[in-house]
Design an enzyme around this catalytic site. Sequence first.
Site, PDB file in Angstrom:
ATOM      1  N   THR A   8       0.838  -1.199   0.000  1.00  0.00           N
ATOM      2  CA  THR A   8       0.000   0.000   0.000  1.00  0.00           C
ATOM      3  C   THR A   8       0.870   1.245   0.000  1.00  0.00           C
ATOM      4  OG1 THR A   8      -1.603   1.307   1.276  1.00  0.00           O
ATOM      5  CG2 THR A   8      -0.187  -0.142   2.541  1.00  0.00           C
ATOM      6  N   ASN A  10      -0.499   4.033   1.243  1.00  0.00           N
ATOM      7  CA  ASN A  10      -1.179   4.869   2.238  1.00  0.00           C
ATOM      8  C   ASN A  10      -0.487   4.700   3.609  1.00  0.00           C
ATOM      9  OD1 ASN A  10      -2.983   5.681   4.312  1.00  0.00           O
ATOM     10  ND2 ASN A  10      -4.703   5.561   2.896  1.00  0.00           N
ATOM     11  N   GLY A  12      -1.173   5.699   6.540  1.00  0.00           N
ATOM     12  CA  GLY A  12      -2.089   5.359   7.639  1.00  0.00           C
ATOM     13  C   GLY A  12      -2.325   3.858   7.695  1.00  0.00           C
ATOM     14  N   ASP A  67      -7.679  -3.363   0.478  1.00  0.00           N
ATOM     15  CA  ASP A  67      -8.545  -2.417  -0.224  1.00  0.00           C
ATOM     16  C   ASP A  67      -9.725  -2.147   0.689  1.00  0.00           C
ATOM     17  OD1 ASP A  67      -8.737  -0.920  -2.759  1.00  0.00           O
ATOM     18  OD2 ASP A  67     -10.726  -1.835  -2.802  1.00  0.00           O
ATOM     19  N   ARG A 175     -10.911  -3.101   9.485  1.00  0.00           N
ATOM     20  CA  ARG A 175      -9.597  -3.740   9.311  1.00  0.00           C
ATOM     21  C   ARG A 175      -9.347  -4.719  10.460  1.00  0.00           C
ATOM     22  NH1 ARG A 175      -7.528   0.534   8.223  1.00  0.00           N
ATOM     23  NH2 ARG A 175      -7.783   0.317   5.985  1.00  0.00           N
TER      24      ARG A 175
HETATM   25  P1  ITT Z   1      -3.513   1.878  -1.467  1.00  0.00           P
HETATM   26  O1  ITT Z   1      -4.457   1.595  -2.612  1.00  0.00           O
HETATM   27  O2  ITT Z   1      -2.127   2.197  -1.902  1.00  0.00           O
HETATM   28  O3  ITT Z   1      -3.575   0.784  -0.420  1.00  0.00           O
HETATM   29  P2  ITT Z   1      -5.402   3.987  -0.895  1.00  0.00           P
HETATM   30  O4  ITT Z   1      -5.453   5.079   0.129  1.00  0.00           O
HETATM   31  O5  ITT Z   1      -5.576   4.379  -2.335  1.00  0.00           O
HETATM   32  O6  ITT Z   1      -4.007   3.207  -0.697  1.00  0.00           O
HETATM   33  P3  ITT Z   1      -7.838   2.422  -1.053  1.00  0.00           P
HETATM   34  O7  ITT Z   1      -7.852   2.423  -2.533  1.00  0.00           O
HETATM   35  O8  ITT Z   1      -8.146   1.117  -0.342  1.00  0.00           O
HETATM   36  O9  ITT Z   1      -6.424   2.857  -0.470  1.00  0.00           O
HETATM   37  O10 ITT Z   1      -8.811   3.563  -0.554  1.00  0.00           O
HETATM   38  C1  ITT Z   1      -9.332   3.552   0.736  1.00  0.00           C
HETATM   39  C2  ITT Z   1      -9.879   4.927   1.086  1.00  0.00           C
HETATM   40  O11 ITT Z   1     -10.644   4.795   2.285  1.00  0.00           O
HETATM   41  C3  ITT Z   1      -8.762   5.921   1.388  1.00  0.00           C
HETATM   42  O12 ITT Z   1      -9.198   7.223   1.116  1.00  0.00           O
HETATM   43  C4  ITT Z   1      -8.547   5.728   2.878  1.00  0.00           C
HETATM   44  O13 ITT Z   1      -7.995   6.855   3.514  1.00  0.00           O
HETATM   45  C5  ITT Z   1      -9.964   5.412   3.357  1.00  0.00           C
HETATM   46  N1  ITT Z   1      -9.883   4.473   4.485  1.00  0.00           N
HETATM   47  C6  ITT Z   1      -9.593   3.146   4.447  1.00  0.00           C
HETATM   48  N2  ITT Z   1      -9.512   2.647   5.678  1.00  0.00           N
HETATM   49  C7  ITT Z   1      -9.753   3.672   6.516  1.00  0.00           C
HETATM   50  C8  ITT Z   1      -9.787   3.789   7.906  1.00  0.00           C
HETATM   51  O14 ITT Z   1      -9.524   2.774   8.711  1.00  0.00           O
HETATM   52  N3  ITT Z   1     -10.076   4.977   8.424  1.00  0.00           N
HETATM   53  C9  ITT Z   1     -10.327   6.036   7.639  1.00  0.00           C
HETATM   54  N4  ITT Z   1     -10.278   6.025   6.302  1.00  0.00           N
HETATM   55  C10 ITT Z   1      -9.998   4.843   5.744  1.00  0.00           C
END
Ligand code: ITT
Length: 194
Positions: A8, A10, A12, A67, A175
């Site tokens: 990932t 991200n 966070g 995801d 998660r």
């Molecule tokens: P990767 O694809 O690289 O993993 P991404 O941020 O693009 O990173 P996603 O496509 O899975 O990931 O999008 C998930 C969205 O939902 C993203 O904007 C996250 O910040 C949000 N999200 C996912 N889990 C969350 C959580 O536990 N708390 C708050 N927001 C969350």
Amino acid sequence: MVRLVVATGNPGKVTEIEEYLVGLPLELELKPEDVEVEEIGETFLANAALKACSVAMATDEWAIGDDSGLEVEVLDGAPGLYSARYGKTDAERIERLLFELGDDLHRQAQFVCALVVARPDGTIAFQAEGVCQGEILRTPRGSNGFGYDPIFYMPNHQMTFAEMAPELKHRVSHRGQAFQLLLPQMHQQFGSGL
Ligand code: ITT
């Protein structure tokens, strides 16, 4: 020790995933920046598999993909699969969601998380999904966590995800639910390291 790439971009998610995997004899690595994954799947599970399997193949290591997204009932499940593409920054995404919801009294929502662990050859070893129900607040609250956390409120805890201590979010979140299903399988595969 087996190496596992956290597939990932991200930060966070990286922090949370690393915390769930404490205790497993794994050497965690960040996703190489040049490996890009196109999220063209039609489900969270399909996209998590795309992330894990492509990163595993590109690095020849085990990989874990996540995801996830927020589904708001009165918005017909939006932003859902497109949660990351709803705006350019976390603040913009939150602002847009609050704008779309306006004064609607019906604010039920759920977070969904799909996790996939892929072997170095790109085949799926384990997968799991978790869901967490809540409501969307009118104004953000709290500073922990990431993403939509400040507006996702759990009435039974009377807190947003961003107001929860990380241990509590880990126990109750989408998660957290997914990892509760995935971790026993991972412990069986990789051993506890004890
Ligand atoms: P990767 O694809 O690289 O993993 P991404 O941020 O693009 O990173 P996603 O496509 O899975 O990931 O999008 C998930 C969205 O939902 C993203 O904007 C996250 O910040 C949000 N999200 C996912 N889990 C969350 C959580 O536990 N708390 C708050 N927001 C969350």
